[in-house]
Write a protein that holds these residues in place. Structure first.
Motif, mmCIF file in Angstrom:
data_model
loop_
_atom_site.group_PDB
_atom_site.id
_atom_site.type_symbol
_atom_site.label_atom_id
_atom_site.label_comp_id
_atom_site.label_asym_id
_atom_site.label_seq_id
_atom_site.Cartn_x
_atom_site.Cartn_y
_atom_site.Cartn_z
ATOM 1 N N ARG A 1 -8.111 13.818 3.168
ATOM 2 C CA ARG A 1 -8.471 12.529 3.740
ATOM 3 C C ARG A 1 -9.957 12.207 3.529
ATOM 4 N NH1 ARG A 1 -5.161 9.719 7.141
ATOM 5 N NH2 ARG A 1 -3.068 10.612 7.456
ATOM 6 N N LEU B 1 -4.895 3.869 1.507
ATOM 7 C CA LEU B 1 -4.848 2.819 0.483
ATOM 8 C C LEU B 1 -4.803 1.410 1.059
ATOM 9 C CD1 LEU B 1 -2.381 4.557 -1.995
ATOM 10 C CD2 LEU B 1 -4.825 4.174 -2.345
ATOM 11 N N SER C 1 0.802 -1.216 0.000
ATOM 12 C CA SER C 1 0.000 0.000 0.000
ATOM 13 C C SER C 1 0.835 1.266 0.000
ATOM 14 C CB SER C 1 -0.901 0.017 1.245
ATOM 15 O OG SER C 1 -0.106 -0.038 2.413
ATOM 16 N N LEU D 1 -10.367 11.493 -0.462
ATOM 17 C CA LEU D 1 -9.767 10.221 -0.891
ATOM 18 C C LEU D 1 -10.373 9.042 -0.151
ATOM 19 C CD1 LEU D 1 -7.510 9.691 -3.000
ATOM 20 C CD2 LEU D 1 -7.833 12.069 -2.376
ATOM 21 N N VAL E 1 -0.340 5.550 -8.153
ATOM 22 C CA VAL E 1 -0.251 6.915 -7.645
ATOM 23 C C VAL E 1 0.853 7.634 -8.408
ATOM 24 C CG1 VAL E 1 0.308 8.363 -5.659
ATOM 25 C CG2 VAL E 1 -1.127 6.324 -5.367
ATOM 26 N N ALA F 1 0.999 14.006 1.517
ATOM 27 C CA ALA F 1 0.099 13.104 0.794
ATOM 28 C C ALA F 1 0.540 11.657 0.935
ATOM 29 C CB ALA F 1 0.039 13.500 -0.678
ATOM 30 N N LYS F 2 1.833 11.413 0.835
ATOM 31 C CA LYS F 2 2.333 10.041 0.952
ATOM 32 C C LYS F 2 1.984 9.451 2.312
ATOM 33 C CE LYS F 2 6.257 10.118 -2.239
ATOM 34 N NZ LYS F 2 7.727 9.980 -2.354
ATOM 35 N N LEU G 1 -1.693 8.647 2.308
ATOM 36 C CA LEU G 1 -2.022 7.552 1.398
ATOM 37 C C LEU G 1 -1.644 6.186 1.967
ATOM 38 C CD1 LEU G 1 -1.022 9.205 -1.988
ATOM 39 C CD2 LEU G 1 -3.328 8.506 -1.303
#
Length: 365
Positions: A92, A132, A31, A95, A141, A124-125, A128
């Motif tokens: 958040r 994810l 992920s 997404l 991505v 963002a990472k 994510l």
């Protein structure tokens, strides 16, 4: 980028190895986004929801499935996140709801494009990695550097910025707010369609259904977009409306031309590239002609441009139902337009995307 299907037994021969290397570069398990170095300076990550088969006779079948994969492209802008905790919360929410409600076919890959600065990319990472986890479909991505894109955009959109930007002049940094206008000239030709989305959204339906709207485009349409749900353009076109009292410009639906809201935009990039009319409308002389004709001065970037050209060239647009961009802002109701507000604001049907524009809170349920 390392593919999960790249391990081959030596006895399959050089031909099978060559084919495998050509198609296996896209997917890996896990992920967390994986670093990717390329001339485009993009970071990419891809995930497959279940382990692949062991090398052997089944490998060629998996490789054929890879060749038949269909990429679905979404793009969002996410900049200055390190200075705005509220923006991180929107990220958040957007997404999280998109991924929870998303259901894709086994042959589809959701490509998540983010336009970021370096600090925002790191924020963002981190988000994510959580968002994810457990996503039951394939995804990638891709991060795009905002400065690199701005540099490409500026020569294309510089002339229109003085008409459609909030500043009093043409600012280099404003160019990014016109990304959708020239997306067909920025993105690789291998991407035929893309949906650009604001961050202040909450998804209540499968995003795959929105991609199906591309199939409803009229023959000459290049962009899919919903109407603006406030009398924004009734106000902005006030002088033209006064000079042309029978005009539909700025009037509410279903018979009027209320303008567009760019919170959700479907971009048929291939059609945009091929449309002689659309590309002519990007020329500074055409922008000048239209803004003078309609006495237009706006501050909403791409939304103002699409609205202005839509007054004369409705054939370029597929109108999304309001349920795909149910805007919640009511600012204009309390600023001079209460009597007509509901003619713009009403929306019937099952809401698929909520849009908390002008910082309007989005309901939790």
């Amino acid at each position: 980028m390392v593919g999960r299907l790249c391990a081959l037994r030596s006895h399959h021969g050089l031909l099978l190895l060559a084919v495998a290397l050509a198609v296996c570069a896209l997917y890996y398990s896990g992920s967390e986004p994986k670093k990717h170095s390329s001339s485009s300076k993009e970071d990419q990550a891809a995930r497959s929801p279940s382990p692949e088969s062991e090398p052997g006779p089944a490998l060629s079948k998996s490789m054929q499935e890879q060749l038949n994969m269909q990429d679905l492209h979404l793009l969002m802008m996410y900049t200055k996140a390190d200075k705005s905790p509220a923006l991180g919360a929107k990220f958040r929410l957007a997404l999280g709801s998109l991924l929870r409600s998303g259901k894709l076919e086994a042959s589809e890959v959701l490509n998540l494009h983010f336009v970021t600065d370096e600090p925002s990319k790191e924020v963002a990472k981190t988000a994510l990695r959580d968002l994810l986890q457990g996503v039951p479909f394939k995804y990638k991505v891709i991060f795009h550097d905002v400065n690199t894109l701005t540099e490409k955009l500026f020569p294309i959109v510089e002339a229109m910025q003085k008409h459609f930007s909030a500043g009093s002049g043409t600012y280099y940094s404003d160019s990014i707010f016109f990304l959708s206008v020239a997306m067909h000239r920025i993105m690789p030709k291998e991407i035929p369609r893309l949906i650009q989305l604001d961050l202040d959204l909450k998804y209540k339906s499968n995003i795959r259904e929105l991609f199906e709207e591309f199939d409803n485009f009229p023959i000459n349409a290049v962009i899919g977009v919903a109407h603006e749900m406030q009398p924004v353009y009734r106000h902005t076109f006030w002088q033209y409306r006064r000079e042309n009292p029978d005009s539909k410009v700025g009037s509410p639906p279903p018979d009027g031309l209320p303008g567009f809201n760019s919170g959700v935009i479907l971009l048929n990039l291939e059609a945009m590239r091929q449309s002689k009319l659309y590309n002519q409308l990007l020329e500074p002389s055409e922008v000048q002609r239209l803004t003078e004709k309609y006495h237009f001065r706006g501050h909403l970037g791409d939304q103002d441009f699409f609205t202005t050209i839509g007054m004369e060239h409705a054939e370029l647009f597929h109108i999304l139902d309001c349920v795909w961009n149910r805007q919640l802002c009511t600012w204009w109701r309390d600023h001079g337009y209460r009597e007509v507000f509901d003619f713009y604001y009403r929306c019937e049907g099952h809401i698929k995307i909520l849009h908390g524009n002008c910082n309007t809170p989005i309901p939790e349920d």
